[in-house]
Design a protein around this motif. Structure first.
Motif, PDB file in Angstrom:
ATOM      1  N   ARG A 101      82.759  31.301  51.059  1.00 56.70           N
ATOM      2  CA  ARG A 101      82.523  32.439  50.648  1.00 56.70           C
ATOM      3  C   ARG A 101      83.005  33.456  51.733  1.00 56.70           C
ATOM      4  N   PRO A 102      83.994  34.458  51.437  1.00 54.24           N
ATOM      5  CA  PRO A 102      84.190  35.353  52.713  1.00 54.24           C
ATOM      6  C   PRO A 102      83.243  35.910  53.728  1.00 54.24           C
ATOM      7  N   ASP A 103      81.787  36.221  52.807  1.00 57.48           N
ATOM      8  CA  ASP A 103      80.957  36.909  53.378  1.00 57.48           C
ATOM      9  C   ASP A 103      79.997  35.975  54.000  1.00 57.48           C
ATOM     10  N   ALA A 104      80.089  34.653  54.115  1.00 57.65           N
ATOM     11  CA  ALA A 104      79.190  33.741  54.677  1.00 57.65           C
ATOM     12  C   ALA A 104      79.712  32.819  55.626  1.00 57.65           C
ATOM     13  N   PRO A 105      79.728  33.356  56.921  1.00 51.96           N
ATOM     14  CA  PRO A 105      80.321  32.465  57.976  1.00 51.96           C
ATOM     15  C   PRO A 105      79.939  31.355  58.348  1.00 51.96           C
ATOM     16  N   ASP A 106      78.522  31.194  58.064  1.00 50.89           N
ATOM     17  CA  ASP A 106      77.550  29.858  58.344  1.00 50.89           C
ATOM     18  C   ASP A 106      77.883  28.960  57.425  1.00 50.89           C
ATOM     19  N   MET A 107      78.673  29.300  55.984  1.00 49.10           N
ATOM     20  CA  MET A 107      78.396  28.250  54.926  1.00 49.10           C
ATOM     21  C   MET A 107      79.148  27.033  55.349  1.00 49.10           C
ATOM     22  N   VAL A 108      80.118  27.101  56.356  1.00 50.97           N
ATOM     23  CA  VAL A 108      80.835  25.662  56.705  1.00 50.97           C
ATOM     24  C   VAL A 108      79.722  24.672  56.942  1.00 50.97           C
ATOM     25  N   TYR A 109      78.426  24.889  57.247  1.00 47.19           N
ATOM     26  CA  TYR A 109      77.559  23.888  57.678  1.00 47.19           C
ATOM     27  C   TYR A 109      76.971  23.465  56.324  1.00 47.19           C
ATOM     28  N   MET A 139      75.671  21.079  55.162  1.00 55.21           N
ATOM     29  CA  MET A 139      74.217  20.257  55.185  1.00 55.21           C
ATOM     30  C   MET A 139      73.253  20.995  54.746  1.00 55.21           C
ATOM     31  N   ASN A 140      73.321  22.150  55.047  1.00 55.61           N
ATOM     32  CA  ASN A 140      72.242  23.114  54.627  1.00 55.61           C
ATOM     33  C   ASN A 140      72.338  23.951  53.161  1.00 55.61           C
ATOM     34  N   MET A 148      68.201  22.974  45.849  1.00 53.49           N
ATOM     35  CA  MET A 148      69.066  23.989  46.818  1.00 53.49           C
ATOM     36  C   MET A 148      68.141  24.571  47.885  1.00 53.49           C
ATOM     37  N   SER A 149      68.778  24.606  49.168  1.00 53.81           N
ATOM     38  CA  SER A 149      67.945  25.279  50.264  1.00 53.81           C
ATOM     39  C   SER A 149      67.580  26.686  49.754  1.00 53.81           C
ATOM     40  N   HIS A 150      66.422  27.025  50.432  1.00 54.13           N
ATOM     41  CA  HIS A 150      66.163  28.331  50.376  1.00 54.13           C
ATOM     42  C   HIS A 150      65.922  28.784  51.846  1.00 54.13           C
ATOM     43  N   ARG A 158      71.266  33.638  52.898  1.00 50.34           N
ATOM     44  CA  ARG A 158      70.809  33.229  51.514  1.00 50.34           C
ATOM     45  C   ARG A 158      71.925  33.515  50.716  1.00 50.34           C
ATOM     46  N   MET A 159      73.012  34.139  50.750  1.00 49.05           N
ATOM     47  CA  MET A 159      74.014  34.235  49.444  1.00 49.05           C
ATOM     48  C   MET A 159      74.679  32.741  49.516  1.00 49.05           C
ATOM     49  N   GLU A 160      74.611  32.095  50.611  1.00 54.45           N
ATOM     50  CA  GLU A 160      75.293  30.751  50.185  1.00 54.45           C
ATOM     51  C   GLU A 160      74.959  29.949  49.270  1.00 54.45           C
ATOM     52  N   THR A 161      73.503  29.833  49.199  1.00 58.01           N
ATOM     53  CA  THR A 161      73.123  28.801  48.174  1.00 58.01           C
ATOM     54  C   THR A 161      73.397  29.207  46.637  1.00 58.01           C
ATOM     55  N   GLY A 162      73.518  30.435  46.266  1.00 56.36           N
ATOM     56  CA  GLY A 162      73.829  30.991  45.066  1.00 56.36           C
ATOM     57  C   GLY A 162      75.325  30.160  44.641  1.00 56.36           C
ATOM     58  N   SER A 163      76.376  30.525  45.679  1.00 51.17           N
ATOM     59  CA  SER A 163      77.587  29.832  45.314  1.00 51.17           C
ATOM     60  C   SER A 163      77.752  28.526  45.222  1.00 51.17           C
ATOM     61  N   ALA A 164      76.804  28.073  46.341  1.00 58.04           N
ATOM     62  CA  ALA A 164      76.830  26.513  46.171  1.00 58.04           C
ATOM     63  C   ALA A 164      76.272  26.088  44.644  1.00 58.04           C
TER      64      ALA A 164
END
Ligand code: ARG
Length: 303
Positions: free
Chosen positions: A64-72, A74-75, A96-98, A105-111
């Motif tokens: 996601r463009p707005d989720a710079p840490d989504m590359v990790y 593992m989480n 899913m992580s919380h 937090r927005m990362e997990t919805g896309s994942a």
């Protein structure tokens, strides 16, 4: 010879098309020190090529463009293959992580949408859905249990939910070191008896519990763990893919019969993560790698 890990041959990773350091939620992050996007992409591609070259499968999730840490990756969540009725195919499941911090937090919805589209069942810890913070970089199958670090990110309550929801034994370890805020910075299972460990990440009782849990530990000093990210490695059968390997560590790993492959992912250290953080194993099986219990159980170290 000790049996190799039965898992670690299938991963999910997020392609770093929007990797940045926009905020600081761990001691490694400084928005004034940005990664070089082209170099980061090159490092990530060589990591993925190395894993695939070793025979591992790596599935790629878009960032996601707005989720710079989504590359990790593992989480994003804790993936487990769950038993079903005899005769039916095993069910791939992701808890899913919380995330502790709102910035992620927005990362997990896309994942979750991605995993669901691939046929995984998905859930969140706790029956109400937002039971407690859980970050999957804190959770690893080892021995008779899922070993879960708690404190900086995952909350102790999440351990109870995981054990109960999944019907497994959870062994908790309390993380106290701010620089080893996820268990995967201080613990890396290598095979059925061995693991890289850094007890200085934990409080005294948990450090003792960790040393008791691993029959043959390779102990990293605090300095080694923090400067080399050597515990943040990935094991494919008998090969360990590491971001760096101090000579002393390499000598022990090779004496144990492992092959060490070093892949530089230094740009990702600017966000506070390395090879393990960039890859999420999805082939841990309940019943094979994690004994199933009729009722889950949480074991916490006694002071
Ligand atoms: N910037 C990320 C965070 O602080 C790094 C995550 C590292 N991942 C890991 N599994 N340790 O959440």
């Amino acid at each position: 010879m000790t049996e190799p890990l039965a898992w670690g041959r299938h991963y999910v990773a997020v392609e770093p098309t929007h990797f940045r350091v926009d905020y600081a939620i761990n001691p490694f992050m400084d928005p004034a020190v940005q990664p070089d996007p082209a170099l980061a992409m090159e490092q990530w591609q060589s990591m993925v090529a190395t894993l695939r070259g070793l025979g591992a499968r790596v599935d790629v999730v878009p960032q996601r463009p707005d989720a710079p840490d989504m590359v990790y990756a593992m989480n994003l969540g804790l993936a487990l293959v769950r038993p079903t009725d005899p005769g039916s195919p095993a069910q791939r499941h992701v808890v899913m992580s919380h995330m502790r911090y709102a910035q992620r937090r927005m990362e997990t919805g896309s994942a979750q949408a991605w995993f669901a589209a691939q046929g995984y069942a998905t859930s969140y810890v706790g029956s109400e859905g937002v039971g407690a913070h859980l970050e999957a970089g804190d959770a690893f199958a080892f021995g008779d249990a899922l070993v879960v670090g708690y404190g900086p990110r995952t909350e102790e309550l999440a351990l109870k939910h995981l054990a109960g929801d999944l019907g497994i034994r959870v062994r908790g370890l309390r993380i106290t070191h701010p620089g080893m805020y996820h268990l995967d910075l201080a613990f890396c299972p290598l095979d059925e008896r061995r693991a890289i460990v850094c007890p200085s990440a934990l409080d005294d009782a948990s450090a003792r519990a960790l040393m008791e849990l691993v029959p043959e530990p390779l102990v990293l000093t605090e300095q080694e763990a923090l400067t080399t990210f050597a515990a943040n490695s990935v094991v494919v059968d008998r090969t360990i893919v590491m971001p760096a390997c101090p000579p002393r560590v390499r000598a022990q790993l090779e004496a144990w019969g492992f092959e060490v492959v070093v892949v530089d992912v230094g740009e990702f250290h600017k966000g506070g993560g390395s090879i393990r953080c960039l890859t999420s194993p999805v082939d841990v099986t309940i019943g094979r790698d994690l004994p199933a219990l009729a009722r889950g159980e949480v074991v916490l170290p006694q002071l």
